[in-house]
Design an enzyme around this catalytic site. Sequence first.
Site, mmCIF file in Angstrom:
data_model
loop_
_atom_site.group_PDB
_atom_site.id
_atom_site.type_symbol
_atom_site.label_atom_id
_atom_site.label_comp_id
_atom_site.label_asym_id
_atom_site.label_seq_id
_atom_site.Cartn_x
_atom_site.Cartn_y
_atom_site.Cartn_z
ATOM 1 N N GLU A 25 0.865 -1.191 0.000
ATOM 2 C CA GLU A 25 0.000 0.000 0.000
ATOM 3 C C GLU A 25 0.897 1.235 0.000
ATOM 4 O O GLU A 25 1.764 1.369 0.866
ATOM 5 C CB GLU A 25 -0.932 -0.015 1.215
ATOM 6 C CG GLU A 25 -1.963 -1.140 1.156
ATOM 7 C CD GLU A 25 -2.791 -1.156 -0.123
ATOM 8 O OE1 GLU A 25 -3.219 -0.082 -0.580
ATOM 9 O OE2 GLU A 25 -2.988 -2.257 -0.689
ATOM 10 N N CYS A 45 -1.323 9.649 3.548
ATOM 11 C CA CYS A 45 -1.427 9.167 2.165
ATOM 12 C C CYS A 45 -2.747 9.633 1.556
ATOM 13 O O CYS A 45 -2.884 9.768 0.358
ATOM 14 C CB CYS A 45 -1.323 7.653 2.144
ATOM 15 S SG CYS A 45 -2.361 6.901 3.383
HETATM 16 P P1 NAD Z 1 9.270 4.557 2.820
HETATM 17 O O1 NAD Z 1 8.968 3.733 1.621
HETATM 18 O O2 NAD Z 1 10.460 5.439 2.784
HETATM 19 O O3 NAD Z 1 9.487 3.614 4.086
HETATM 20 C C1 NAD Z 1 8.490 2.711 4.518
HETATM 21 C C2 NAD Z 1 9.163 1.546 5.211
HETATM 22 O O4 NAD Z 1 9.926 0.826 4.248
HETATM 23 C C3 NAD Z 1 10.116 1.944 6.322
HETATM 24 O O5 NAD Z 1 9.979 1.049 7.398
HETATM 25 C C4 NAD Z 1 11.472 1.780 5.667
HETATM 26 O O6 NAD Z 1 12.495 1.490 6.580
HETATM 27 C C5 NAD Z 1 11.211 0.579 4.777
HETATM 28 N N1 NAD Z 1 12.153 0.409 3.659
HETATM 29 C C6 NAD Z 1 12.915 1.337 3.031
HETATM 30 N N2 NAD Z 1 13.640 0.746 2.049
HETATM 31 C C7 NAD Z 1 13.331 -0.570 2.055
HETATM 32 C C8 NAD Z 1 13.745 -1.692 1.269
HETATM 33 N N3 NAD Z 1 14.615 -1.603 0.281
HETATM 34 N N4 NAD Z 1 13.188 -2.894 1.560
HETATM 35 C C9 NAD Z 1 12.276 -3.031 2.532
HETATM 36 N N5 NAD Z 1 11.869 -2.009 3.313
HETATM 37 C C10 NAD Z 1 12.390 -0.791 3.076
HETATM 38 O O7 NAD Z 1 7.949 5.377 3.168
HETATM 39 P P2 NAD Z 1 7.724 6.400 4.380
HETATM 40 O O8 NAD Z 1 8.383 7.692 4.047
HETATM 41 O O9 NAD Z 1 8.024 5.739 5.678
HETATM 42 O O10 NAD Z 1 6.139 6.588 4.333
HETATM 43 C C11 NAD Z 1 5.499 7.560 3.581
HETATM 44 C C12 NAD Z 1 4.811 6.916 2.382
HETATM 45 O O11 NAD Z 1 3.859 5.954 2.827
HETATM 46 C C13 NAD Z 1 4.015 7.908 1.554
HETATM 47 O O12 NAD Z 1 4.238 7.654 0.188
HETATM 48 C C14 NAD Z 1 2.573 7.594 1.928
HETATM 49 O O13 NAD Z 1 1.634 7.962 0.947
HETATM 50 C C15 NAD Z 1 2.627 6.118 2.142
HETATM 51 N N6 NAD Z 1 1.513 5.635 2.963
HETATM 52 C C16 NAD Z 1 0.529 4.903 2.368
HETATM 53 C C17 NAD Z 1 -0.557 4.455 3.098
HETATM 54 C C18 NAD Z 1 -1.644 3.634 2.464
HETATM 55 O O14 NAD Z 1 -2.448 3.056 3.183
HETATM 56 N N7 NAD Z 1 -1.706 3.553 1.151
HETATM 57 C C19 NAD Z 1 -0.629 4.766 4.455
HETATM 58 C C20 NAD Z 1 0.390 5.507 5.032
HETATM 59 C C21 NAD Z 1 1.468 5.940 4.279
#
Ligand code: NAD
Length: 516
Positions: A287, A321
């Site tokens: 997501e 989001c």
């Molecule tokens: P991000 O992708 O930077 O990080 C999310 C998670 O992924 C963190 O725990 C991070 O450590 C991990 N991560 C980073 N690189 C990785 C890799 N290579 N492999 C596995 N895990 C890895 O996102 P963020 O900045 O933490 O969150 C913001 C984003 O989340 C925004 O784009 C927002 O729209 C989205 N979001 C979506 C929803 C939804 O329900 N659709 C809800 C909340 C947030």
Amino acid sequence: MGLIPYKNEPYLDWADESNQRAMRRALEEVEGSLGKSYPLIIGGKRVETDDEIESVNPSKPSQVVGRTGRATEREADMALETATSTFQYWSKTAPEARARILLRAAASMRRRKFEMLAWEVHEGGKPWAEADAQVAEAIDFLEYYAREMLRLKDGVDIYSVPGEESRYFYQPMGVGVIIAPWNFPTAILTGMSSAAIVTGNTIVMKPSEYTSVIGAKVAEIFEEAGLPPGVLSFCPGYGSEIGDYLVRDARTRFVSFTGSVATGLRINELAARQIENQGWIKRVIVETGGKDAMIIDDSADLDAAADDIVKSAYGYSGQKCSAASRAILHHDIYDDVLKRVVEKAKALKVGIPEAADVKMGPVISEPQFEKVSGYIETGKSEGERVLGEDPGDSENGYFVPPTVFEVEPKARVAQEEIFGPILSVIDARDFDEALRIANDNPYGLTGGVYSKNRDHLERARHEFKAGNVYFNRTITGALVGVQPFGGFGLSGTDSKAGGPDYLPLHMLARTVVERF
Ligand code: NAD
């Protein structure tokens, strides 16, 4: 199990003095516990790591909220091994017993509500009401998924042919890797983890590096609820250091991820490759982001529309989001609505959210501050800034003022996810054009229409490209059991968290046919 019917956790009434007092007390108490260290938890044991993640208060970056362990591949391997062996036992635990743990966790979170809210203020930079909505959502996930498991525990009805009995039921899947973002560090982490656990899986839980202390609190709550050791391993770490390892590993059966589209696509790609000793096709729930639009039609209640644009755009500094980042206004009411939006956004009190009256806090981190500041420069070159100024010095907190740009639909600020308090306002000739502009974007998470025109609402009901569409209200809703949440397009795999289809994504469905 005799359970009362599900209902959403009520929000706190901040006009009630006793709630205000309780919140102030919790803020003080939590402030007294800042700076502590939280090791990993693997198989019920505290595991120290060579390095730590230091988490800071985004309102006061020199203040350390706490330090958590920082997993390397070594600890990630230990967590996967523990989850693999614990699965043998947990997958055979009765669904009722698993559901009971979630209900106990909900009770524990309710008891610790003000404390959790205070951590949200200190580590997440959330104003009180935003923190409350989020902890209520976490409680809702626990209550709802517990009941969903009881609904699904014996499978669902299918048809049989004469002389045979056909049964269709679910079984646990295996080891799940849960990877969460920072913007809903209690709700999303709790929701993704509890769904995986209650369905009989074991998990490696990785919170975001920006909110690892809240992650430690969520892990503590599951422990308090009596979750047996090893079912959940608390494994904070940097995505760049352990993310690929956890996703690629042959022991991983599924990955449940919420975060940015770039990370989500990478996880999807890595998980798709089969490696040695891997005996399944991994399931991936992803997501991601949004570029959510609100269309304001010429028949709308303009003041209510402006109110809800402001709430949807600037709640939690636009870091949802589901946040409105595009307001697409019918040409005939464009000037009127824009004026109201600017007035209302200007009136928002921005500051350190420890104070009760602050409506907008900082953005989460230095990189986020830099990213949002960069988009302000882009917006200035693409259109006219009608509200906002350049952000100040980030040493005093990562504050960005509410900002409004008037731009063309194809401007970068109107096309890319910014994840900050920036609203792009776009002029549309008529409703048709407004809907076309709204849909002309690769994301498709939330969207809304303000209109009294029934035909327009009915068209948008089916044609608005978004997983969650809201009429004549805010667009940031994700109420568990009421507004199942998940997006189309690049916004994700449409898993619809908090809805009736969510738990089966964490299980294998089995068909058994017996001839009599
Ligand atoms: P991000 O992708 O930077 O990080 C999310 C998670 O992924 C963190 O725990 C991070 O450590 C991990 N991560 C980073 N690189 C990785 C890799 N290579 N492999 C596995 N895990 C890895 O996102 P963020 O900045 O933490 O969150 C913001 C984003 O989340 C925004 O784009 C927002 O729209 C989205 N979001 C979506 C929803 C939804 O329900 N659709 C809800 C909340 C947030």
